[in-house]
Design an enzyme around this catalytic site. Structure first.
Site, PDB file in Angstrom:
ATOM      1  N   CYS A  98      61.131  28.958  58.065  1.00 57.50           N
ATOM      2  CA  CYS A  98      61.843  27.685  58.236  1.00 57.50           C
ATOM      3  C   CYS A  98      61.259  26.717  57.223  1.00 57.50           C
ATOM      4  O   CYS A  98      60.045  26.524  57.167  1.00 57.50           O
ATOM      5  CB  CYS A  98      61.665  27.161  59.658  1.00 57.50           C
ATOM      6  SG  CYS A  98      62.408  25.532  59.917  1.00 57.50           S
ATOM      7  N   CYS A 129      62.810   7.005  69.916  1.00 53.88           N
ATOM      8  CA  CYS A 129      63.317   8.198  69.246  1.00 53.88           C
ATOM      9  C   CYS A 129      64.831   8.325  69.402  1.00 53.88           C
ATOM     10  O   CYS A 129      65.411   9.326  68.984  1.00 53.88           O
ATOM     11  CB  CYS A 129      62.621   9.454  69.776  1.00 53.88           C
ATOM     12  SG  CYS A 129      62.848   9.730  71.547  1.00 53.88           S
ATOM     13  N   CYS A 164      67.896  25.978  52.785  1.00 53.47           N
ATOM     14  CA  CYS A 164      67.828  27.085  53.743  1.00 53.47           C
ATOM     15  C   CYS A 164      69.137  27.866  53.736  1.00 53.47           C
ATOM     16  O   CYS A 164      70.227  27.267  53.815  1.00 53.47           O
ATOM     17  CB  CYS A 164      67.551  26.538  55.137  1.00 53.47           C
ATOM     18  SG  CYS A 164      67.528  27.804  56.422  1.00 53.47           S
ATOM     19  N   GLN A 197      53.047  14.540  68.344  1.00 58.40           N
ATOM     20  CA  GLN A 197      54.148  14.344  67.409  1.00 58.40           C
ATOM     21  C   GLN A 197      54.176  15.453  66.362  1.00 58.40           C
ATOM     22  O   GLN A 197      53.144  15.846  65.824  1.00 58.40           O
ATOM     23  CB  GLN A 197      54.017  12.987  66.715  1.00 58.40           C
ATOM     24  CG  GLN A 197      54.268  11.797  67.629  1.00 58.40           C
ATOM     25  CD  GLN A 197      55.743  11.530  67.879  1.00 58.40           C
ATOM     26  OE1 GLN A 197      56.602  12.330  67.528  1.00 58.40           O
ATOM     27  NE2 GLN A 197      56.054  10.398  68.484  1.00 58.40           N
ATOM     28  N   GLU A 226      50.826   7.197  82.213  1.00 58.27           N
ATOM     29  CA  GLU A 226      51.650   8.396  81.986  1.00 58.27           C
ATOM     30  C   GLU A 226      51.828   9.108  83.321  1.00 58.27           C
ATOM     31  O   GLU A 226      50.898   9.173  84.125  1.00 58.27           O
ATOM     32  CB  GLU A 226      50.962   9.314  80.971  1.00 58.27           C
ATOM     33  CG  GLU A 226      51.615  10.652  80.763  1.00 58.27           C
ATOM     34  CD  GLU A 226      53.038  10.536  80.229  1.00 58.27           C
ATOM     35  OE1 GLU A 226      53.944  11.079  80.895  1.00 58.27           O
ATOM     36  OE2 GLU A 226      53.234   9.902  79.174  1.00 58.27           O
ATOM     37  N   CYS A 246      68.817  21.864  61.485  1.00 62.08           N
ATOM     38  CA  CYS A 246      68.968  20.860  60.421  1.00 62.08           C
ATOM     39  C   CYS A 246      70.452  20.601  60.185  1.00 62.08           C
ATOM     40  O   CYS A 246      71.170  21.471  59.691  1.00 62.08           O
ATOM     41  CB  CYS A 246      68.317  21.341  59.130  1.00 62.08           C
ATOM     42  SG  CYS A 246      66.540  21.540  59.222  1.00 62.08           S
ATOM     43  N   TYR A 272      53.979   4.627  78.153  1.00 58.52           N
ATOM     44  CA  TYR A 272      54.340   6.049  78.078  1.00 58.52           C
ATOM     45  C   TYR A 272      53.328   6.702  77.143  1.00 58.52           C
ATOM     46  O   TYR A 272      53.657   7.138  76.047  1.00 58.52           O
ATOM     47  CB  TYR A 272      55.759   6.236  77.534  1.00 58.52           C
ATOM     48  CG  TYR A 272      56.870   5.686  78.405  1.00 58.52           C
ATOM     49  CD1 TYR A 272      57.567   6.522  79.278  1.00 58.52           C
ATOM     50  CD2 TYR A 272      57.238   4.349  78.347  1.00 58.52           C
ATOM     51  CE1 TYR A 272      58.597   6.030  80.070  1.00 58.52           C
ATOM     52  CE2 TYR A 272      58.265   3.845  79.136  1.00 58.52           C
ATOM     53  CZ  TYR A 272      58.940   4.689  79.991  1.00 58.52           C
ATOM     54  OH  TYR A 272      59.965   4.209  80.776  1.00 58.52           O
TER      55      TYR A 272
END
Length: 482
Positions: A164, A434, A72, A297, A347, A81, A326
């Site tokens: 992108c 994550c 990029c 996701q 949730e 990034c 979750y």
């Protein structure tokens, strides 16, 4: 101590948590964005502290064997990034080590033990064009021209681009149509300072399996009078829709009303102005409906691999009771339902629970139930009712879940939620994370509460960024029996 403006030549010997190169001058540490481990660089100090400084990469004197040309052209300016100038193989090693080191240093686990249970990171065969979602901010350049793109790192200054390399190809065509339409019709972008202007962001989502595309305009619009496809929220809206509808796969176009002075992108009021309210995508053999506000996701290829690993860790034989604490729109819950006896999802977001219920019906899954609330409130209440109905006077051991799955946000599990998990004493806990720093913190709490760390496997969900997902298996030790 070094001073602002000083320039040094330094060898990069390590990588920081945010992907920055680390070098030392007489024991003084320099953090240098865009420098790659193995580089020798000239760097200019921008912010000096007593023992360390943040420096700007001025020149690469000697290239590292791991340095590559970023695909990029705006990779250095854009905040998205952080690792495009590092070879993908070295990036995977960096992420493997990041997870490992956080579990050792922050979690307090023995290094040799962690090395013995860590599996190799799951990388991508083709780490480009993997994101099924993009959010483009809209603004003006210094000459008043409409620009779309991405924010420069740690700022709200837009780096102009309509493309992108980690997003889908259709993004460029869509954003060029929108930018041209705004220019031709003199539609003002939103101005954060004055609070004036119409278009704030453009959200684009694509179903990788279905090929369906969604566009949602986030607009600064005083709603109340208009509703649905018959209303014009954007000047010459019909013409804009006609152009966008010609994009292959275009299924849904909507507007999201957001008049607040906030960094939150989406407003809660959504009006569909073309096509359907949702798009479809398939994950682990299940079909999901995705709305502009749905959490789904962003990398479906790697999500499938991550969830398959989580399902393997759950050790399901068709009889187990599984709780997903979750659950979001039910992606992991429903993926496990096919191999479990009974699954339950919790949730706190009501809209997500409604999505989860609809997704269960859509896929003909009858052994899944969903509850809206906090895990620490829903779980005990559920099992108290079970004991009451059964007339049990025992400690409820026969009613405890076999497996608890957690996939919390970046801040990790709530402390009370962790306490609840320990009280419920499932045979196995599958933790999908994550953020390996909060993962390490939570693993220490679970280990101190009677659970043994069995397996750890990172998964590269976000190539060219510093983020990494991890799946972890813990099992109940004999000493944790109540």
């Amino acid at each position: 101590m070094k001073n602002k403006g000083d320039i040094f030549e330094v060898e990069i010997t390590d990588i920081g948590n945010d992907g920055e190169g680390i070098g030392k001058i007489d024991g003084y540490t320099l953090f240098i964005k865009d420098a790659v481990i193995g580089d020798v660089v000239k760097a200019k100090i921008m912010k000096a502290k007593k023992n360390y400084a943040y420096a700007h990469l001025e020149e690469v004197v000697k290239r590292s064997e791991y340095r590559v040309e970023a695909k990029c052209s705006i990779a250095r300016q854009c905040g998205g990034c952080q690792l495009q100038n590092m070879s993908y193989e070295r990036e995977l090693l960096y992420k493997q080590n990041k997870v490992r080191n956080n579990i050792v240093r922050l979690g307090g686990f023995d290094a040799e033990f962690v090395d013995s249970i860590m599996m190799p990171i799951i990388g991508m065969d083709e780490p480009w064009e993997y994101r099924n979602k993009a959010q483009f901010p809209v603004g003006c350049d210094k000459n008043g021209n409409v620009v779309t793109g991405f924010y420069a790192g740690r700022t709200h200054s837009i780096i102009p681009t309509t493309a992108c390399h980690i997003g889908v190809k259709e993004n460029e065509e869509i954003m060029e149509i929108i930018r041209s339409h705004m220019e031709e019709n003199k539609i003002a972008p939103y101005d954060e300072v004055s609070g004036k202007g119409l278009v704030r962001h453009v959200l684009i989502r694509k179903g990788f399996t279905s090929g369906e595309i969604m566009v949602c305009f986030v607009i600064n619009y005083l709603s109340g009078k208009k509703d649905g496809a018959t209303s014009e929220y954007i000047k010459n809206q019909k013409t804009l829709i006609e152009k966008l509808s010609k994009v292959d796969g275009m299924t849904s176009i909507s507007v999201s009303i957001n008049t607040e002075k906030t960094n939150v992108i989406m407003g809660l009021e959504i009006h569909t102005i073309y096509g359907k309210d949702t798009i479809r995508d398939t994950l682990c053999g299940l079909e999901f409906e995705i709305s502009p506000l749905s959490f789904f996701q962003v990398n479906p290829i790697q999500t499938k691999k991550l969830y398959e690993q989580a399902i393997e860790y759950a050790g399901l034989t068709g009889k187990e009771t599984v709780w997903d604490l979750y659950c979001g729109i039910g992606t992991i819950t429903l993926s496990m339902a096919k191999a479990a006896g009974r699954v339950y999802g919790i949730e706190v977001i009501p809209e997500a629970i409604e999505d989860a219920k609809r997704n269960a019906l859509r896929n003909g899954i009858t052994n899944a139930e969903f509850y809206c609330g906090k895990a620490e409130e829903v779980l005990p209440e559920f099992y108290d009712k079970k004991r009451s109905v059964a007339g049990s006077t025992s400690d409820g051991a026969e009613l405890r879940p076999d497996v608890i799955v957690v996939d919390p946000p970046r801040k990790g599990c709530d402390a009370v939620c962790l306490e609840t998990m320990l009280k419920m004493q499932p045979e196995r806990i599958v933790y999908v994370s994550c953020d390996s720093a909060t993962l390490a913190r939570d693993l220490r709490i679970l280990a101190d509460g009677g659970y043994e760390l069995i397996a750890v496997r990172p998964c590269d969900m976000f190539p060219w960024t510093v983020h990494v997902e991890t799946a972890v298996l813990l099992t109940k030790t004999s000493c944790s029996e109540g």
